[in-house]
Scaffold this motif. Structure first.
Motif, mmCIF file in Angstrom:
data_model
loop_
_atom_site.group_PDB
_atom_site.id
_atom_site.type_symbol
_atom_site.label_atom_id
_atom_site.label_comp_id
_atom_site.label_asym_id
_atom_site.label_seq_id
_atom_site.Cartn_x
_atom_site.Cartn_y
_atom_site.Cartn_z
ATOM 1 N N GLU A 10 0.798 -1.226 0.000
ATOM 2 C CA GLU A 10 0.000 0.000 0.000
ATOM 3 C C GLU A 10 0.831 1.276 0.000
ATOM 4 O O GLU A 10 0.505 2.253 -0.697
ATOM 5 N N ASN A 11 1.918 1.309 0.757
ATOM 6 C CA ASN A 11 2.717 2.532 0.835
ATOM 7 C C ASN A 11 3.409 2.873 -0.480
ATOM 8 O O ASN A 11 3.753 4.031 -0.726
ATOM 9 N N ALA A 12 3.618 1.862 -1.317
ATOM 10 C CA ALA A 12 4.342 2.070 -2.573
ATOM 11 C C ALA A 12 3.415 2.346 -3.748
ATOM 12 O O ALA A 12 3.898 2.615 -4.858
ATOM 13 N N LEU A 13 2.110 2.291 -3.529
ATOM 14 C CA LEU A 13 1.177 2.338 -4.649
ATOM 15 C C LEU A 13 1.350 3.588 -5.502
ATOM 16 O O LEU A 13 1.450 3.517 -6.735
ATOM 17 N N GLY A 14 1.391 4.775 -4.874
ATOM 18 C CA GLY A 14 1.517 6.011 -5.637
ATOM 19 C C GLY A 14 2.802 6.065 -6.436
ATOM 20 O O GLY A 14 2.796 6.421 -7.629
ATOM 21 N N ALA A 15 3.915 5.705 -5.819
ATOM 22 C CA ALA A 15 5.199 5.754 -6.509
ATOM 23 C C ALA A 15 5.243 4.743 -7.655
ATOM 24 O O ALA A 15 5.769 5.034 -8.736
ATOM 25 N N GLN A 16 4.675 3.560 -7.424
ATOM 26 C CA GLN A 16 4.669 2.555 -8.482
ATOM 27 C C GLN A 16 3.811 3.001 -9.667
ATOM 28 O O GLN A 16 4.183 2.800 -10.827
ATOM 29 N N LEU A 17 2.673 3.612 -9.379
ATOM 30 C CA LEU A 17 1.832 4.115 -10.466
ATOM 31 C C LEU A 17 2.548 5.204 -11.257
ATOM 32 O O LEU A 17 2.455 5.259 -12.485
ATOM 33 N N SER A 18 3.272 6.070 -10.555
ATOM 34 C CA SER A 18 3.992 7.143 -11.250
ATOM 35 C C SER A 18 5.113 6.593 -12.123
ATOM 36 O O SER A 18 5.491 7.202 -13.122
ATOM 37 N N LEU A 19 5.653 5.437 -11.763
ATOM 38 C CA LEU A 19 6.721 4.815 -12.547
ATOM 39 C C LEU A 19 6.169 3.979 -13.693
ATOM 40 O O LEU A 19 6.645 4.064 -14.831
ATOM 41 N N LEU A 20 5.152 3.160 -13.409
ATOM 42 C CA LEU A 20 4.683 2.188 -14.387
ATOM 43 C C LEU A 20 3.677 2.757 -15.379
ATOM 44 O O LEU A 20 3.604 2.288 -16.522
ATOM 45 N N SER A 21 2.908 3.763 -14.982
ATOM 46 C CA SER A 21 1.922 4.341 -15.906
ATOM 47 C C SER A 21 2.584 4.919 -17.152
ATOM 48 O O SER A 21 2.117 4.659 -18.279
ATOM 49 N N PRO A 22 3.669 5.702 -17.032
ATOM 50 C CA PRO A 22 4.342 6.167 -18.257
ATOM 51 C C PRO A 22 4.921 5.037 -19.095
ATOM 52 O O PRO A 22 4.937 5.118 -20.332
ATOM 53 N N VAL A 23 5.410 3.981 -18.435
ATOM 54 C CA VAL A 23 5.921 2.829 -19.190
ATOM 55 C C VAL A 23 4.794 2.202 -20.010
ATOM 56 O O VAL A 23 4.957 1.907 -21.202
ATOM 57 N N LEU A 24 3.637 2.026 -19.377
ATOM 58 C CA LEU A 24 2.487 1.456 -20.074
ATOM 59 C C LEU A 24 2.044 2.353 -21.223
ATOM 60 O O LEU A 24 1.812 1.883 -22.344
#
Length: 295
Positions: A144-158
């Motif tokens: 849960e704590n990493a959700l925002g950071a992971q979305l910010s990293l993976l969304s541009p990749v997607l």
């Protein structure tokens, strides 16, 4: 197909193996590297999109200490098949592939470990097939704590892989000529990570982001296997808070804090020793049985 001899020797017993699982489009081929021998099994899982070779050094260290190690490329990673269907990918599917690998090599139980998303997959294996898990090594789990950071990293990749695939292809073509043997190990690993076609990259990220990312808190609290949790220092994409949460949820889990950012990659000696001791303790009955048979 049983393991085949690797082209680049490290340990005398180091081999590359392949096996097949049933997927949405038929049979998918998965690739793994096998290190060492015996009945004390360890499975290592890479972060999202990263090839299994990220765990080469740790696998060799564990094998040199009497453990039988398997480093797996889940579907969409490294040398395994890479279908362009997002429904082929999920943390749950990756966990099922780990169980299929154990079945393939005839391993009853194993210590299952992973880094980042690989840690989530290890947790999923413990929920899916607890009888197959002798212990867990969870390096920087993503909760849960990493959700925002992971979305910010993976969304541009997607988005890039889906809507600007030429950028991914251009990066792949630009890095292909770089001689792998002439660069540091971490650069070589990065080059192998970006050497992927845009369709499968988009599919993997899509499938993981929009699927079940990790077992629920209640499911994690039900895990009975011994667990070693590595909390990373100053890593916003794998915050220590998630590691602390898992260590509190799993009964008897041991929390080990890194002493510096990327310690297990840059200065691995201390953590290699910690992980080796933990894995040997978890597999002690198997190693004892092996010695008894040998005598």
């Amino acid at each position: 197909m049983r393991a085949q001899r690797a082209s680049k020797p490290a340990l005398a017993s180091e081999q590359v193996g392949r096996f097949f699982v049933e997927g949405r489009r038929g049979r998918d081929r998965l690739e793994f590297t096998e290190y060492g021998a015996g009945d004390a099994w360890v499975v290592l899982l890479p972060p999202l999109l990263v090839p299994r070779r990220v765990h080469d050094r740790t696998a060799r260290m564990l094998a040199s200490n009497g453990l039988h190690v398997l480093a797996l490329d889940p579907l969409g990673h490294g040398g395994s098949d890479r279908p362009a269907d997002p429904l082929s990918y999920s943390v749950r599917a990756f966990a099922e592939q780990v169980v299929a690998l154990l079945d393939h090599v005839g391993a009853g139980r194993a210590v299952v470990g992973g880094s980042a998303l690989g840690a989530n997959v290890a947790l999923e294996v413990a929920v899916l097939a607890p009888e197959r898990v002798a212990g867990l090594v969870l390096d920087g789990p993503v909760l849960e704590n990493a959700l925002g950071a992971q979305l910010s990293l993976l969304s541009p990749v997607l988005a890039t892989a889906r809507y600007a695939p030429f950028a991914v292809t251009a990066l792949r073509l630009a890095t292909r000529p770089v001689p792998r043997r002439a660069v540091p190990e971490w650069v070589r690993l990065a080059l192998e990570t970006v050497d992927a076609r845009p369709g499968p990259v988009a599919a993997v990220v899509h499938g993981v982001l929009f699927g079940r990312f990790a077992p629920s808190s209640a499911e994690r609290a039900s895990v009975t296997a011994p667990a070693l949790v590595l909390a990373r220092t100053l890593d916003p994409f794998h915050p220590a808070g998630d590691a602390e949460t898992v260590a509190e949820e799993i009964p008897g889990a041991v929390l080990e804090r890194t002493e510096a950012p990327l310690e297990w990659r840059r200065r691995p000696e201390r953590l290699d020793l910690v992980v080796t001791r933990f894995a040997r303790e978890c597999t002690r009955p198997a190693r004892r049985a092996r010695r008894t048979r040998s005598s």
